[in-house]
Design a protein around this motif. Structure first.
Motif, short mmCIF file in Angstrom:
data_model
loop_
_atom_site.label_atom_id
_atom_site.label_comp_id
_atom_site.label_asym_id
_atom_site.label_seq_id
_atom_site.Cartn_x
_atom_site.Cartn_y
_atom_site.Cartn_z
N THR A 78 0.82 -1.21 0.00
CA THR A 78 0.00 0.00 0.00
C THR A 78 0.85 1.26 0.00
N GLN A 79 1.88 1.30 0.85
CA GLN A 79 2.73 2.48 0.94
C GLN A 79 3.45 2.75 -0.38
N GLU A 129 2.89 6.10 -2.77
CA GLU A 129 4.01 6.99 -3.12
C GLU A 129 4.15 7.10 -4.64
#
Length: 335
Positions: free
Chosen positions: A45-46, A50
């Motif tokens: 997810t991160q 980004e």
């Protein structure tokens, strides 16, 4: 109006230091020239957040599409299904395109409609240092020889494809193998589509990334290359699309030579693994030892090639270990 290119970029947790360079090189392409489809193949997810933020700020003609993880070719096929351009260019999220060459190719494609365009490429370090350049085609645009195309079909990123012809092909990209899906897709597609031209310029820059799976693949995927070539054989049919000698040679290179090299350099190599390699090639290509390409080309004259292809894997492993030891001693400043 459709853009000339749909640039399809599969993405899976690529580090920002790599993908920022990849997408930065696309900024000079106008929306009329290219759409950029980034297919997030189930990244963390991160990492996905980004990426999306970076692209929204830096590449307005890009679209991020999220999907469940299915592998690189699953993402590419998903991109094909959502593409709107006349031609498809595949770009890995850590590699680069030569934008001047892309623009020159676009000018050609506005007035011509080949099914396939093959072009040169080079291999560079993450810092942009040239390692080697592969330019198998004469300058300008020339009709493709199918046999030569087969010999240069180890990656989808070495060609661009007419989107309509891709969608009309009787098969999708090969999926489900970790080593060889790119090669088997490119070879079977190139031989199926047939009609094309070569473009005598380096258009693609492969960046050697230490974290790539191909640099040190896990033992569990070392034999996936056999499944990849089995699919090529199945798709090309009994006459091998008129390129039996070339397909056989590519199998020698990728399954026996490079495949053998990966196996020997991996932890846990044993003679049973060696036997499995030669049993497969003997069954798939019973006459492979008489292949005409075995007597031509610089690669066939190297000691490493001769040891691996002739089955002297223990001798190669010994030399590989000696080379590693000498390199370590040099690095330590003791020689």
């Amino acid at each position: 109006m459709s853009p000339i290119f749909s640039i399809i970029v599969p993405f899976y947790n690529t580090e920002a230091e790599y993908y920022e360079k990849t997408f930065s090189c696309l900024k000079a392409l106008s929306p009329e020239l290219a759409e950029v489809l980034v297919i997030d193949d189930g990244s963390k997810t991160q990492s996905a957040m980004e990426l999306e933020l970076y692209l929204s700020l830096n590449l307005p003609n890009s679209t991020v599409i999220h999907k469940a993880n299915g592998g690189q070719n699953s993402a590419r096929q998903f991109g094909i299904d959502h593409a709107a351009g006349k031609y498809v260019l595949f770009l890995d999220s850590d590699d680069l395109l030569d934008i001047d060459a892309v623009i020159e190719l676009a000018d050609y494609l506005e007035d011509n409609n080949p099914a396939v365009v093959a072009f040169g490429h080079d291999v560079v370090t993450p810092r942009g240092e040239l390692l080697r350049s592969i330019e198998p085609w004469a300058s300008g645009f020339n009709k493709l020889n199918l046999q030569r195309l087969a010999l240069n079909s180890d990656s989808l990123c070495r060609q661009c494809y007419c989107l309509q012809r891709l969608k009309e092909a009787p098969f999708n990209l090969v999926q489900g193998v970790r080593i060889g899906e790119d090669l088997s897709s490119a070879m079977s597609l190139n031989l199926e589509l047939g009609e094309g031209v070569s473009f005598g310029r380096v258009l693609y820059h492969y960046v050697v990334r230490p974290t790539s799976i191909i640099q040190k693949p896990p033992k569990s995927v070392l034999f996936d290359i056999f499944d990849a070539f089995d699919e090529v054989i199945r798709r090309c049919g009994p006459d091998y699309s008129g390129c039996q000698e070339e397909i056989e040679w590519m199998a020698i290179l990728h399954c026996v030579y490079w495949g053998g090299m990966r196996i020997v350099q991996a932890d846990g190599f044993d003679l049973e693994m060696q036997s499995r390699v030669f049993e497969w090639i003997d069954k798939a290509f019973p006459g492979w030892r008489s292949n005409s390409y075995l007597s031509s080309g610089a690669i066939t004259k190297s000691l490493r090639f001769r040891l691996l292809v002739r089955g002297h894997w223990s001798a190669y492993r010994f030399l590989f270990k000696v080379k590693g030891f000498v390199k370590a001693v040099h690095a330590g400043g003791e020689l």
